[in-house]
Design a protein around this motif. Structure first.
Motif, short mmCIF file in Angstrom:
data_model
loop_
_atom_site.label_atom_id
_atom_site.label_comp_id
_atom_site.label_asym_id
_atom_site.label_seq_id
_atom_site.Cartn_x
_atom_site.Cartn_y
_atom_site.Cartn_z
N MET A 111 0.84 -1.20 0.00
CA MET A 111 0.00 0.00 0.00
C MET A 111 0.87 1.25 0.00
SD MET A 111 -3.38 -0.66 0.08
CE MET A 111 -4.11 0.77 0.90
N ALA A 112 1.92 1.24 0.81
CA ALA A 112 2.82 2.40 0.90
C ALA A 112 3.53 2.65 -0.42
CB ALA A 112 3.84 2.18 2.02
N TYR A 113 3.95 1.56 -1.08
CA TYR A 113 4.63 1.69 -2.37
C TYR A 113 3.74 2.43 -3.37
CZ TYR A 113 6.34 0.41 -7.00
OH TYR A 113 6.77 0.46 -8.31
N TRP A 114 2.49 2.01 -3.51
CA TRP A 114 1.61 2.59 -4.52
C TRP A 114 1.14 4.00 -4.16
CZ3 TRP A 114 1.39 1.39 -9.31
CH2 TRP A 114 1.66 0.08 -9.73
N GLN A 115 1.26 4.38 -2.91
CA GLN A 115 0.90 5.74 -2.54
C GLN A 115 2.08 6.71 -2.62
OE1 GLN A 115 -2.09 5.96 0.95
NE2 GLN A 115 -1.29 3.87 1.08
N ASP A 116 3.28 6.18 -2.85
CA ASP A 116 4.48 7.01 -2.98
C ASP A 116 4.65 7.41 -4.44
OD1 ASP A 116 7.19 7.89 -3.30
OD2 ASP A 116 7.68 6.92 -1.40
N VAL A 117 4.47 8.68 -4.73
CA VAL A 117 4.48 9.18 -6.11
C VAL A 117 5.80 8.90 -6.81
CG1 VAL A 117 4.31 11.25 -7.55
CG2 VAL A 117 2.74 10.94 -5.62
N ASP A 118 6.91 8.96 -6.08
CA ASP A 118 8.21 8.74 -6.69
C ASP A 118 8.53 7.26 -6.87
OD1 ASP A 118 9.01 11.42 -7.10
OD2 ASP A 118 9.53 11.61 -4.98
N ARG A 119 8.28 6.45 -5.86
CA ARG A 119 8.62 5.02 -5.93
C ARG A 119 7.82 4.30 -7.01
NH1 ARG A 119 7.87 2.01 -0.61
NH2 ARG A 119 8.91 0.35 -1.74
N ARG A 120 6.60 4.70 -7.24
CA ARG A 120 5.75 3.98 -8.20
C ARG A 120 5.96 4.42 -9.64
NH1 ARG A 120 0.05 6.90 -6.52
NH2 ARG A 120 0.15 8.61 -8.05
N THR A 121 6.80 5.42 -9.88
CA THR A 121 6.97 5.93 -11.25
C THR A 121 7.42 4.86 -12.24
OG1 THR A 121 9.13 6.82 -10.57
CG2 THR A 121 7.30 8.38 -10.71
N PRO A 122 8.34 3.92 -11.88
CA PRO A 122 8.71 2.91 -12.86
C PRO A 122 7.52 2.07 -13.32
CG PRO A 122 10.31 2.98 -11.09
CD PRO A 122 9.16 3.83 -10.66
N ALA A 123 6.69 1.66 -12.37
CA ALA A 123 5.54 0.82 -12.72
C ALA A 123 4.58 1.56 -13.63
CB ALA A 123 4.81 0.38 -11.45
N LEU A 124 4.27 2.80 -13.31
CA LEU A 124 3.35 3.57 -14.14
C LEU A 124 3.95 3.87 -15.51
CD1 LEU A 124 1.77 6.12 -11.64
CD2 LEU A 124 0.61 4.28 -12.86
N ALA A 125 5.25 4.21 -15.53
CA ALA A 125 5.91 4.50 -16.81
C ALA A 125 5.88 3.28 -17.73
CB ALA A 125 7.35 4.93 -16.55
N LEU A 126 6.11 2.10 -17.17
CA LEU A 126 6.11 0.88 -17.97
C LEU A 126 4.71 0.52 -18.47
CD1 LEU A 126 8.62 -1.12 -15.80
CD2 LEU A 126 8.90 -0.66 -18.25
N VAL A 127 3.72 0.68 -17.61
CA VAL A 127 2.35 0.37 -18.03
C VAL A 127 1.89 1.33 -19.12
CG1 VAL A 127 -0.07 0.36 -17.27
CG2 VAL A 127 1.69 -0.76 -15.88
N ARG A 128 2.20 2.60 -18.98
CA ARG A 128 1.79 3.59 -19.99
C ARG A 128 2.60 3.45 -21.28
NH1 ARG A 128 -1.83 7.08 -17.76
NH2 ARG A 128 -1.63 7.56 -15.53
N SER A 129 3.68 2.68 -21.23
CA SER A 129 4.53 2.48 -22.42
C SER A 129 4.51 1.03 -22.86
CB SER A 129 5.97 2.91 -22.10
OG SER A 129 6.01 4.20 -21.53
N ILE A 130 3.40 0.36 -22.64
CA ILE A 130 3.32 -1.08 -22.90
C ILE A 130 3.52 -1.41 -24.38
CG2 ILE A 130 0.81 -1.15 -23.29
CD1 ILE A 130 0.82 -3.77 -21.62
N ASP A 131 3.30 -0.44 -25.26
CA ASP A 131 3.50 -0.67 -26.69
C ASP A 131 4.98 -0.60 -27.09
OD1 ASP A 131 3.51 2.03 -26.03
OD2 ASP A 131 2.88 2.67 -28.03
N LEU A 132 5.85 -0.17 -26.19
CA LEU A 132 7.27 -0.07 -26.48
C LEU A 132 7.88 -1.47 -26.54
CD1 LEU A 132 9.69 1.89 -26.86
CD2 LEU A 132 10.04 1.75 -24.38
N ASP A 133 8.41 -1.85 -27.68
CA ASP A 133 9.00 -3.17 -27.87
C ASP A 133 8.03 -4.30 -27.54
OD1 ASP A 133 11.33 -1.94 -28.62
OD2 ASP A 133 12.34 -2.21 -26.71
#
Length: 211
Positions: A111-133
């Motif tokens: 829960m803490a991980y997903w509420q941390d705006v900085d720590r979760r950036t890799p996960a969100l960046a990857l999901v929003r870029s799912i079409d990359l490669d």
């Protein structure tokens, strides 16, 4: 983070015409190195926020440079390319896996991980870029961060594949849709709701791990 993708420019001072070297003021190199590291971190932070919000395809070096207060040329000087910068963002904030001793504590950490705006950036960046490669980088990071750890924990369990899939779904679904990070809905959650979610998350994890 992996500094191999970064590229620092070596600055040298020319000596006087008689061949002797000028004495450098004490602390100048240390100050320069500190400024360089701070600038690099500013660029990485700006890139992480941008990629997490818009994905790889919809972010430019100009966007990142503007947020970091530098020029696009300086971004290239440190990181070579947008792709190299994205890969550094995608690989950031990987915590060393700890043995699972308490499901409630694990649920709290998740829960803490997903509420941390900085720590979760890799996960969100990857999901929003799912079409990359074709999602290759996303699959790689899921294996490194989620699947691999659970596979080790559940080694020898005949139902490990099913449990891992469910645990992965809980891990990602919690943040993307439960917390609302993907749609920007997290601010609408009350503290009471978050507490209830954490308690029920622990119950679901226990159910996934039980025989």
């Amino acid at each position: 983070m992996n500094d191999a993708c970064g590229r620092l420019v070596r600055m040298t001072a020319a000596g006087p015409s008689d061949g002797t070297r000028r004495a450098r003021p004490k602390g100048r190199d240390a100050h320069r190195a500190k400024d360089s590291a701070a600038t690099r971190n500013d660029i990485l932070r700006a890139a992480a926020r941008r990629f997490a919000e818009h994905g790889f395809a919809h972010v430019t070096l100009q966007d990142i440079a503007q947020d970091a207060g530098v020029t696009p040329a300086l971004v290239n000087r440190y990181f070579v390319s947008k792709r190299a910068l994205f890969e550094l963002v995608a690989q950031a904030h990987v915590d060393e896996a700890q043995p699972l001793t308490d499901v409630g504590e694990f649920a709290s950490d998740l829960m803490a991980y997903w509420q941390d705006v900085d720590r979760r950036t890799p996960a969100l960046a990857l999901v929003r870029s799912i079409d990359l490669d074709g999602g290759k980088l996303l699959r790689h990071e899921l294996e490194r961060r989620v699947r691999g750890h659970w596979r080790q924990f559940l080694a020898g369990d005949p139902e490990a594949p099913a449990k891992i899939r469910l645990l992965e779904s809980l891990t990602m679904g919690l943040g993307l849709f439960g917390i609302g990070a993907l749609l920007g809905e997290e601010e609408s959650l009350s503290s009471e709701t978050l507490i209830a979610m954490e308690r029920r998350l622990a119950l679901m994890i226990e159910a996934c791990l039980s025989d």
